[in-house]
Each structure stands twice: as structure tokens, then as C-alpha cells.
Design a protein around this motif. Structure first.
Motif, PDB file in Angstrom:
ATOM      1  N   LEU A 172       0.832  -1.193   0.000  1.00  0.00           N
ATOM      2  CA  LEU A 172       0.000   0.000   0.000  1.00  0.00           C
ATOM      3  C   LEU A 172       0.871   1.249   0.000  1.00  0.00           C
ATOM      4  O   LEU A 172       1.832   1.353   0.766  1.00  0.00           O
ATOM      5  N   GLU A 173       0.531   2.192  -0.871  1.00  0.00           N
ATOM      6  CA  GLU A 173       1.247   3.464  -0.899  1.00  0.00           C
ATOM      7  C   GLU A 173       0.834   4.280   0.325  1.00  0.00           C
ATOM      8  O   GLU A 173      -0.335   4.639   0.477  1.00  0.00           O
ATOM      9  N   MET A 174       1.795   4.585   1.171  1.00  0.00           N
ATOM     10  CA  MET A 174       1.506   5.205   2.464  1.00  0.00           C
ATOM     11  C   MET A 174       1.707   6.721   2.470  1.00  0.00           C
ATOM     12  O   MET A 174       1.558   7.363   3.499  1.00  0.00           O
ATOM     13  N   GLY A 175       2.067   7.301   1.314  1.00  0.00           N
ATOM     14  CA  GLY A 175       2.367   8.722   1.306  1.00  0.00           C
ATOM     15  C   GLY A 175       3.768   8.971   1.830  1.00  0.00           C
ATOM     16  O   GLY A 175       4.633   8.089   1.828  1.00  0.00           O
ATOM     17  N   ASP A 176       4.023  10.174   2.292  1.00  0.00           N
ATOM     18  CA  ASP A 176       5.340  10.522   2.814  1.00  0.00           C
ATOM     19  C   ASP A 176       5.474  10.068   4.265  1.00  0.00           C
ATOM     20  O   ASP A 176       4.504  10.111   5.027  1.00  0.00           O
ATOM     21  N   PRO A 177       6.690   9.653   4.664  1.00  0.00           N
ATOM     22  CA  PRO A 177       6.878   9.276   6.071  1.00  0.00           C
ATOM     23  C   PRO A 177       6.699  10.479   6.995  1.00  0.00           C
ATOM     24  O   PRO A 177       6.973  11.620   6.623  1.00  0.00           O
ATOM     25  N   VAL A 178       6.226  10.202   8.192  1.00  0.00           N
ATOM     26  CA  VAL A 178       5.921  11.242   9.172  1.00  0.00           C
ATOM     27  C   VAL A 178       6.992  11.238  10.258  1.00  0.00           C
ATOM     28  O   VAL A 178       7.389  10.181  10.755  1.00  0.00           O
ATOM     29  N   SER A 179       7.469  12.420  10.619  1.00  0.00           N
ATOM     30  CA  SER A 179       8.431  12.550  11.707  1.00  0.00           C
ATOM     31  C   SER A 179       7.751  12.224  13.039  1.00  0.00           C
ATOM     32  O   SER A 179       6.711  12.799  13.369  1.00  0.00           O
ATOM     33  N   ILE A 180       8.323  11.305  13.799  1.00  0.00           N
ATOM     34  CA  ILE A 180       7.755  10.938  15.093  1.00  0.00           C
ATOM     35  C   ILE A 180       7.835  12.111  16.068  1.00  0.00           C
ATOM     36  O   ILE A 180       6.933  12.324  16.886  1.00  0.00           O
ATOM     37  N   MET A 181       8.906  12.894  15.969  1.00  0.00           N
ATOM     38  CA  MET A 181       9.022  14.079  16.816  1.00  0.00           C
ATOM     39  C   MET A 181       7.894  15.053  16.520  1.00  0.00           C
ATOM     40  O   MET A 181       7.246  15.581  17.438  1.00  0.00           O
ATOM     41  N   GLN A 182       7.620  15.297  15.222  1.00  0.00           N
ATOM     42  CA  GLN A 182       6.545  16.221  14.863  1.00  0.00           C
ATOM     43  C   GLN A 182       5.198  15.647  15.260  1.00  0.00           C
ATOM     44  O   GLN A 182       4.293  16.382  15.677  1.00  0.00           O
ATOM     45  N   LEU A 183       5.045  14.326  15.144  1.00  0.00           N
ATOM     46  CA  LEU A 183       3.797  13.680  15.556  1.00  0.00           C
ATOM     47  C   LEU A 183       3.550  13.909  17.044  1.00  0.00           C
ATOM     48  O   LEU A 183       2.425  14.224  17.462  1.00  0.00           O
ATOM     49  N   ALA A 184       4.580  13.763  17.851  1.00  0.00           N
ATOM     50  CA  ALA A 184       4.440  13.987  19.291  1.00  0.00           C
ATOM     51  C   ALA A 184       4.040  15.434  19.580  1.00  0.00           C
ATOM     52  O   ALA A 184       3.152  15.697  20.409  1.00  0.00           O
TER      53      ALA A 184
END
Length: 646
Positions: A528-540
Motif C-alpha cells: 500500500l502506498e503510504m504517502g510521505d513518512p511522518v516525523s515521530i518528533m513532529q507527531l508527538a
């Protein structure tokens, strides 16, 4: 037993007045058509034709209207489809009228050459059709306008001012409900919308003040709303994130309409009452995947579908969506009693699901004899194998059980499915199976190979694997951990500030899994195409801000260091795999050279023995050999970690 739509004509207690009004309008339309055709009065033969045909024109029209299901709802809720039904029905009545007059000759007049029948002039026919359509559509639109018209709306003195993001259909529905329901305590002061054609217009008296980009901060400062509502169910995460960021900086509460998935699964409550707080899933910045589950899941219609791990986060959503496409039977299988009971009750209470189509089975996928009993009793034709252990840290402490449950159980399920003639078998995998560096990842890689081996051994069954990254809200996701830490007042702990992960919502992932099942021909690994990876720091940081707090001030963020085998970045494809497109949006195939089935069989025999002996260290070495076997390169045994406490 499959549900069959009732063939009866839907009528309710308000249908009789509607039928009477339509009868009057048909009669009026027929009379006006003659009156407009003959400027100097209707001539006697045509006056007789009008008088003789009027009763059965009205009666026949009403019969057609009832059969066309025009009276199944209140006119106040009439929409575009209802008006199209009116047009189609009037056209049908007109054609029937022409045919009846031509065949029956209701009126004749004597001439020197004998009696001659009086036919309908073409102008009368055209006028009747146009007038009837205009009057009947007009009365329905009038009823809707009167119902939706704000009745002297005046906001309460204590009403909260609200700015609505989105002046489209969702925003208009929100506005109408606010205007109709003074008790909501809301006072709409304006819209913002990115459509340039809506700039500076008014929507039912409420102005569009700007867009959500460069003008949005100015609008917030000028209007100073007490609350902002995002009224775009399909809004991308980038727009939601932009709006949320601007509101948070000003301390303005923000809520949102449910997503399209939530609206489809929700009840019948009004839009405004479904508005909820913005969640992290709303601001990830990725475009949502949109599929019509009735269309992409059509191949499940009338099938016997088995879902393992039915009480888990992925398995439960699979059951919810599959149940809506009317399988002949849906088998819920799980070894956790509480989880199985929960999803069973939820589906039994769903008005879209008939309880007779459900079967709840309490069983463990690792027990082959029990699985053969289940397959023999229910005869599933399609299997979604979602049962798995997902917690990386916990699996490091229990490597033997990780391999037993994730790898050996998958091989058992695939073997039983192949032996008993399952048509399609879909394994739900993970990106941690790519170049595995943890026991959990290695166990899922082994599961993929077990399905690959079964595909070669059982050509009558279409075996496929679906691989994707982290799923927001699943039991193995970091999001529930962050939420719990924030609720306790922090700190929020991350293992590496540079860490990124792929994320997708549970409904999106499950729709793509179901779509992949329709593409399975045998042996594919769908990614599955998941898009761009997300920064865990930014997620927090985003999650802290969405909780109304400030990162590093109200809630601390601590970097605790990476766990054994934990990667900084995850991949969706192994180095030896080549991405290939599929006919489906957001789904690719990982093309790779297959392993010889006898090689996989021999390796599983050794792994099974090590699991039986509880040899964690030997298991780590053997899993490493499998990784090297697939990649064709030497891999150090440390590549797959086993916690020394195991």
C-alpha cells in the motif's frame, strides 16, 4: 441468508396528501396544455377529448408515480434524484398518453367521408409534459425551501460565534442546521473557502471572508470567533493542519466534521451534532484514500468470508466493512474472548448487518486440528488472515511466541485453506517484514514466505500478501502510547528525534486490503502506498498541541534512545523487490524472484523444531539465515535482535 430489498412500493402516512396534490397538478397541466394551444377557446371536438381523457390521464399518471416510488419520503427532503424520478415518470406518462389516444380513439367526429378520430395535437403533448414537470418539481422545491428557510433566526445572547471552514455542501448543511436550531447556541459569522469562485459571496446570508491559506490568519484576527468548525469531510491533512495551526496559536477551539468513513458508519444524527474534536489522524498531511466499499468489495457479495484476529484493530475494521457488502456468511475468529464478544455485539447491533450472517468462533490459529474443524464446518471461500502479535518490544521479550503466532500459525492457516479449497487467501503483513531487524519483523517476513510457499503448493487458491506501515489507532501504533503519556501529564518519550514512520488510518488500510483481495491472482505481495513518512518528533508535538497543551512547556518530550533492532526509517520494499503498478489506486506489487517451495519447507521444519524446544538464540540465528537466503548476501546474526532478557 442474504438480505433482499423489498419489492413493495414505499408509502407512508403522508403519501396520500402528496398523491392528491400531484393528481390536481396533472389535471391542471392537462387543462392548461389545451387552453394555451387554442387561443380563441377550445374547439368542441377537443373539448370533448379533454373531458373524456382527463380522468384516465390523472388516474394513469398516479399509478405510474406510485410504481416509480415517488412517495417514499417527505417533499421537504427532495433532492436531485427525486426530481429526476419526477421527470422520468412524466415523460413515461406522456408517451403512454399518446399511445392510448392513438389506439383507443376516445373521440370521433362525423365528416362527409365518414367518422374521423380526433388525435392529440403535438403541441398539447409537449405543453402537457413541460407544464407537469415544472409544476411537480416546483412544488417539491417549494416544500424544501420553506423547510430550510431560516425562521427569523436570532442567536441567543450567550451564543458562541463560529467560523465555518468550507462553503461547499458540508458547510451549507452545518449552516442550515445552526440556523434551524437556535438551541445549539451557535452564531455563524462567516465562511472561509479556497474556491476562488466563492470569494466575497454570501451563502444564505453568511459571507465568505477569505481562504484557508494566506487570508486565514487575517480572518481569525478580524472576526475573533469563539470556535472554528472544519466542514469538509474529505479535507486533506494539509488543509486541516494549516487551519489547526493557526487556531492553536490564537487559542481558538477547533472542531471538525467526521471523515467520510465516519459518516458512512455513523448514525442518523445531524451534521452539527456529529462534530468532534480534531484528532491527529486529521492532520497527517496525506491525501485520504477514497473507495466505494460497495464497489471494490463486490466480489465478497454472497461469499463465506473468514476473518482471523477479528477482535483486533485491523480485524474488527475488516469485519465492519465486509459486513456491509452482504456476504453470505461472515466468520469472526479470535482467541481473545473479550475482543471477539465486543465485535460480535457491535455487528449484531448494526442495522446494516443481519445477525444470521454472522458466526463468532473462539479458536487459536496455531491449532491445526481446530482450524480444520472450523473450515470443515463453515466452508469459507475467502480468508483474511489478520491475526498477529504487533508490539515490537513485547515480541523482543518473547521471540519464540512471536514466531509461533505470526509465522507458524500463518503457515497452518495457509495449509488448511489450500487443503480445503479456499478460493482466495489474503495475509495482512507489515513494513517491519522488510529487511527485518526485530523478532516481530522477522516473524512477519516468515509469514509472507509461508504464504508464498502455499501459493506454489496449492494453485487452486489465490494466495496474496498485503503489506503496509503503521496504522493509526491500532494496538501496535505509537499513537495510543503518546495519548496515554499526555493524559498522565507527560513526558512523551521518543527513541530518536530523526525517526520517521509511515502512517495510515485503519479504515483506509482496510479498504485497500479488501481491494487487494479482488486483485489477487496468486503469489502477489501487494504494498500500500503510504504517502510521505511522518516525523515521530513532529507527531508527538502535534498530539500535544491537539490536546490544548504546549510542547516542552506543559508536556516534556524526552529522547530515550533506540531499542534493540529499532530502525530510524522504515521501508516498504526489500532491496531485491521491484515496485510494479496495479490497476488500483494506491496499491503496488512487490515483484521478486520466488523461493523454491522445498527450501521454505525445510527451513520451516527447522524453525518449528526450535520453537518447540524454546530455543530463542537458535531461532534468531535461523531467522538471520532466512534473510540472507532471500537477499543472496551474508547478514550478521546481530541483524535480528533478541532481547537478552528473553
Amino acid at each position: 441468508m442474504r438480505r433482499v430489498r423489498s419489492a413493495t412500493v414505499p408509502l407512508h402516512r403522508h403519501s396520500i396528501p402528496q398523491i392528491l396534490v400531484d393528481g390536481v397538478l396533472v389535471a391542471l397541466s392537462y387543462w392548461l396544455a389545451f387552453w394555451l394551444r387554442f387561443d380563441n377557446g377550445i374547439s368542441p371536438p377537443y373539448e370533448e377529448l379533454l373531458r373524456d381523457t382527463l380522468p384516465w390521464v390523472v388516474g394513469g399518471s398516479l399509478v405510474v408515480f406510485v410504481v416509480s416510488r415517488m412517495y417514499g419520503k417527505w417533499w421537504r427532503y427532495a433532492g436531485q434524484r427525486d426530481l429526476l424520478v419526477v421527470v422520468r415518470s412524466v415523460v413515461l406518462v406522456t408517451l403512454a398518453l399518446v399511445a392510448a389516444v392513438a389506439v383507443l380513439h376516445p373521440v370521433t367526429r362525423p365528416t362527409t367521408e365518414g367518422d374521423v378520430s380526433v388525435g392529440l395535437p403535438s403541441s398539447v403533448i409537449a405543453l402537457f409534459m413541460l407544464i407537469a414537470i415544472a409544476l411537480m418539481c416546483g412544488v417539491r422545491l417549494l416544500a424544501r425551501m420553506l423547510h430550510e428557510r431560516p425562521r427569523g433566526f436570532r442567536a441567543r445572547a450567550d451564543a458562541r460565534t463560529v467560523l465555518i471552514v468550507g462553503a461547499g455542501d458540508g458547510g451549507r448543511l452545518v449552516l442550515r442546521e445552526i440556523l434551524r436550531n437556535r438551541d445549539l447556541g451557535l452564531n455563524p459569522v462567516g465562511f472561509v473557502d479556497d474556491d476562488p469562485t466563492k470569494r466575497r459571496i454570501r451563502v444564505e446570508g453568511v459571507p465568505v471572508l477569505g481562504n484557508t491559506q494566506e487570508e486565514f490568519p487575517r480572518v481569525l484576527d478580524e472576526v475573533e470567533p469563539d470556535e472554528v468548525i472544519i466542514a469538509i469531510p474529505s479535507a486533506p491533512g494539509t488543509l486541516r493542519g494549516r487551519v489547526v495551526g493557526a487556531c492553536r496559536r490564537r487559542g481558538i477551539p477547533i472542531r471538525t466534521l467526521p471523515t467520510v468513513f465516519e459518516l458512512l458508519q455513523g448514525g442518523g444524527s445531524t451534521y452539527v451534532r456529529q462534530v468532534r474534536d480534531v484528532q491527529v489522524e486529521d492532520v497527517l498531511g496525506r491525501e485520504p484514500v477514497r473507495f466505494e466499499i460497495d464497489r471494490v468489495g463486490r466480489y465478497l457479495d454472497g461469499e463465506v468470508v473468514l476473518v482471523t484476529g477479528a477482535g483486533g484493530s485491523i480485524g474488527a475494521e475488516l469485519c465492519r466493512q465486509i459486513a456491509r457488502v452482504a456476504p453470505r456468511k461472515l466468520i469472526l475468529l479470535d482467541h481473545a474472548e473479550d475482543n471477539l464478544f465486543r465485535i460480535q455485539r457491535e455487528l449484531e447491533d448494526d442495522r446494516h448487518v443481519h445477525p444470521s450472517t454472522l458466526a463468532a468462533v473462539l479458536a487459536d490459529c496455531k491449532e491445526e486440528e481446530r482450524m480444520r474443524e472450523v473450515f470443515g464446518e463453515h466452508h469459507p471461500t475467502i480468508v483474511f488472515h489478520a491475526a498477529a502479535y504487533k508490539h515490537v518490544g513485547l515480541m523482543e521479550l518473547n521471540p519464540v511466541e512471536a514466531v509461533r503466532n505470526n509465522a507458524l500459525a500463518t503457515r497452518v492457516m495457509a495449509r488448511v485453506g489450500g487443503d480445503l479449497g479456499v478460493r482466495t487467501f489474503v495475509l495482512v503483513s507489515t513494513d517491519k517484514a522488510v529487511t527485518p531487524a526485530t523478532v516481530m519483523g522477522a516473524s512477519k517476513a516468515l509469514a509472507e514466505w509461508a504464504v508464498e510457499e502455499a501459493g506454489a503448493r496449492y494453485p487452486g487458491t489465490s494466495f496474496a500478501t498485503v503489506r503496509f506501515g503503521n496504522v493509526l489507532g491500532s494496538s501496535g501504533s505509537v499513537v495510543p502510547i503518546f495519548r496515554a503519556q499526555i493524559a498522565k501529564g507527560g513526558p512523551v518519550t521518543i527513541t530518536d528525534p530523526a525517526m520517521t514512520r509511515y502512517f495510515m488510518t485503519i479504515p483506509e488500510a482496510v479498504q485497500l486490503v479488501i481491494r487487494s483481495g479482488s486483485l489477487a491472482k496468486g503469489g502477489e505481495v501487494f504494498v500500500l502506498e503510504m504517502g510521505d513518512p511522518v516525523s515521530i518528533m513532529q507527531l508527538a508535538r502535534d498530539m500535544i498541541e491537539l490536546s490544548g497543551l504546549r510542547p516542552e512547556e506543559d508536556i516534556a518530550i524526552e529522547v530515550v534512545g533506540r531499542r534493540p533492532g529499532e530502525k530510524v526509517h522504515e521501508d516498504l520494499f526489500n532491496p531485491y523487490e521491484r515496485p510494479q503498478a496495479t490497476p488500483a489506486e494506491k496499491i503496488q506489487i512487490a515483484e521478486r524472484e520466488p523461493l523454491a517451495p522445498e527450501v521454505v519447507h525445510a527451513m520451516f521444519a527447522e524453525i518449528g523444531l526450535l520453537v518447540l524446544e524454546g530455543d530463542a538464540a537458535g531461532l534468531a540465528r535461523k531467522v538471520t539465515e532466512l534473510s540472507a537466503l532471500r537477499s543472496g548476501s551474508h547478514v550478521d546474526a546481530a541483524a535480528v535482535s533478541v532481547d537478552p532478557r528473553a
